[in-house]
Design an enzyme around this catalytic site. Structure first.
Site, short mmCIF file in Angstrom:
data_model
loop_
_atom_site.label_atom_id
_atom_site.label_comp_id
_atom_site.label_asym_id
_atom_site.label_seq_id
_atom_site.Cartn_x
_atom_site.Cartn_y
_atom_site.Cartn_z
N HIS A 63 -10.36 1.48 -6.99
CA HIS A 63 -11.16 2.53 -7.61
C HIS A 63 -12.39 2.87 -6.79
CE1 HIS A 63 -9.41 2.79 -11.94
NE2 HIS A 63 -8.47 2.51 -11.06
N ASP A 64 -12.81 1.96 -5.95
CA ASP A 64 -13.91 2.24 -5.03
C ASP A 64 -13.40 3.11 -3.88
OD1 ASP A 64 -16.47 2.08 -3.83
OD2 ASP A 64 -15.75 0.51 -2.49
N VAL A 67 -12.58 7.04 -4.14
CA VAL A 67 -13.59 8.04 -4.48
C VAL A 67 -14.28 8.61 -3.24
CG1 VAL A 67 -15.65 8.54 -5.86
CG2 VAL A 67 -13.83 7.10 -6.77
N GLY A 69 -14.39 6.77 -0.33
CA GLY A 69 -14.08 5.78 0.69
C GLY A 69 -14.56 4.41 0.22
N ASP A 71 -16.92 2.07 -0.04
CA ASP A 71 -18.36 2.01 0.23
C ASP A 71 -19.15 1.41 -0.93
OD1 ASP A 71 -18.18 3.94 -1.70
OD2 ASP A 71 -19.10 5.55 -0.53
N PRO A 160 -5.75 8.17 -9.21
CA PRO A 160 -4.50 8.51 -9.92
C PRO A 160 -4.57 8.06 -11.38
CG PRO A 160 -4.02 7.52 -7.78
CD PRO A 160 -5.51 7.37 -8.01
N HIS A 190 0.45 -3.58 -10.03
CA HIS A 190 0.64 -3.64 -11.49
C HIS A 190 1.57 -4.79 -11.89
CE1 HIS A 190 -0.73 0.77 -12.40
NE2 HIS A 190 -1.71 -0.02 -12.01
N ASP A 242 3.13 -6.08 -16.63
CA ASP A 242 4.41 -6.73 -16.33
C ASP A 242 4.62 -7.84 -17.35
OD1 ASP A 242 6.52 -8.25 -15.42
OD2 ASP A 242 5.46 -9.02 -13.66
N ASP A 250 4.16 -11.05 -8.13
CA ASP A 250 5.52 -11.16 -7.62
C ASP A 250 6.17 -9.78 -7.64
OD1 ASP A 250 6.11 -10.64 -10.29
OD2 ASP A 250 6.65 -12.70 -10.77
#
Length: 324
Positions: A63-64, A67, A69, A71, A160, A190, A242, A250
């Site tokens: 999530h960093d 946005v 790059g 940073d 996304p 995920h 999962d 895995d």
């Protein structure tokens, strides 16, 4: 495998040089030789207490980077002219692990004041979390610096979303220099972590505005999800992404997609909407080692999205605010 990743690292370094930025794993070997060990030991303690934190720290790095790059803009609290990314739709009530980053930063500041960036902490913590959950290891290129601002609108637009169309998500990846293979491999994160009811509710009740559930979701699985994810209320109720091995990194995530048990729409579309991604899902479901190799490569590539280097940005003393 190690050889191919080493060659890949060399290639990434050459590409980084061409882009005028240069990240490399030995960046702190002289200025703060204990840096990697300090990050790893704090992450290990926290994850031993709360396994779910591994997924949260991995997600923070994503999530960093998506946005402005990689940073550390996601870590900034609101204040002065800064409007925090923590309040964006993808982060509000779901991004977590900020206190863990504070803890790592405090430990590093004691040993090497104003040396290790918050952006590099996020990259290292993401790798360490993956390894602790049983996933692949990789050498993390380092040398990022921290941003002087945040972008709430960038966070809302670039990350996304679970209900985005296949094409929208692929476009968001491509705009960051990532390709369709990275899209499938990075979605494999995920294999650990949770999703909130609000992220997939429409699949259970009203998938395309016609009052019908999503038929690409296994209906007996959907029936198990409904009691804790009702038509209204329970927005923040958590569900394993999962359900087979929720805390183990895995390849069961991909096996789930093949049997229509991808929890989020953005997961299941990898198997239902595109021939190339369907083939990759099948390959990773059949060969965990192949998934691990590609995940490591894609994480290195993602960690190289427009980093601040050289004299740009700063090394924050406290990750939540720019230096006064």
């Amino acid at each position: 495998m190690t050889h191919s990743i080493t060659m890949f690292m060399v290639l990434i370094s050459i590409l980084a040089l061409a882009n005028g930025s240069y990240l490399y794993p030995q960046f702190y070997d002289r200025s703060c030789p204990q840096a990697k060990q300090i990050v790893q030991s704090v992450v290990a303690k926290v994850v031993a207490k709360e396994a779910h934190m591994a997924a949260s720290l991995l997600r923070l790095h994503f999530h960093d980077c998506f946005v402005k790059g990689c940073d550390a803009s996601i870590l900034l609290d609101s204040g002065g002219s800064i409007i925090s990314e923590k309040g964006s739709v993808p982060n509000r009530n779901s991004a977590r692990g900020f206190e863990v980053v504070d803890q790592i930063k405090a430990a590093l500041e004691k040993v090497c004041p104003q040396t290790v960036s918050c952006a590099d902490i996020l990259a290292l913590a993401a790798r360490d979390s993956t390894v602790l959950a049983g996933g692949p290891n990789w050498e993390v290129p380092l040398g990022r610096r921290d941003s002087l601002g945040a972008s709430l609108s960038g966070s809302n637009q670039n990350i996304p979303a679970p209900n985005n169309t296949f094409q929208t998500i692929l476009t968001k990846f491509k705009l960051k220099g990532l390709d369709i293979v990275d899209f499938v491999a990075l979605s494999g994160s995920h294999t650990i972590g949770n999703a909130r009811c609000t992220s997939f509710r429409q699949r259970l009740y009203n998938n395309s505005g016609n009052g019908q559930p999503d038929l690409s979701l296994d209906q007996s699985y959907a029936a198990k999800l409904r009691p804790n994810c009702p038509r209204s209320g329970g927005d923040q109720n958590l569900f394993f992404l999962d359900p087979v091995s929720p805390r183990k990194f895995d390849n069961s995530y991909y096996k789930n997609l093949i049997v229509s048990k991808g929890l989020l729409s953005s997961d299941e579309i990898l198997f239902t909407q595109n021939q190339q991604t369907m083939q990759l899902v099948k390959q990773y479901a059949a060969n965990q080692e192949l998934f691990f190799q590609q995940f490591a490569k894609s994480m290195i590539k993602m960690g190289n999205i427009t980093p601040l280097t050289g004299k740009r940005g700063q090394i924050r003393k406290i990750c939540r605010k720019v230096n006064g």
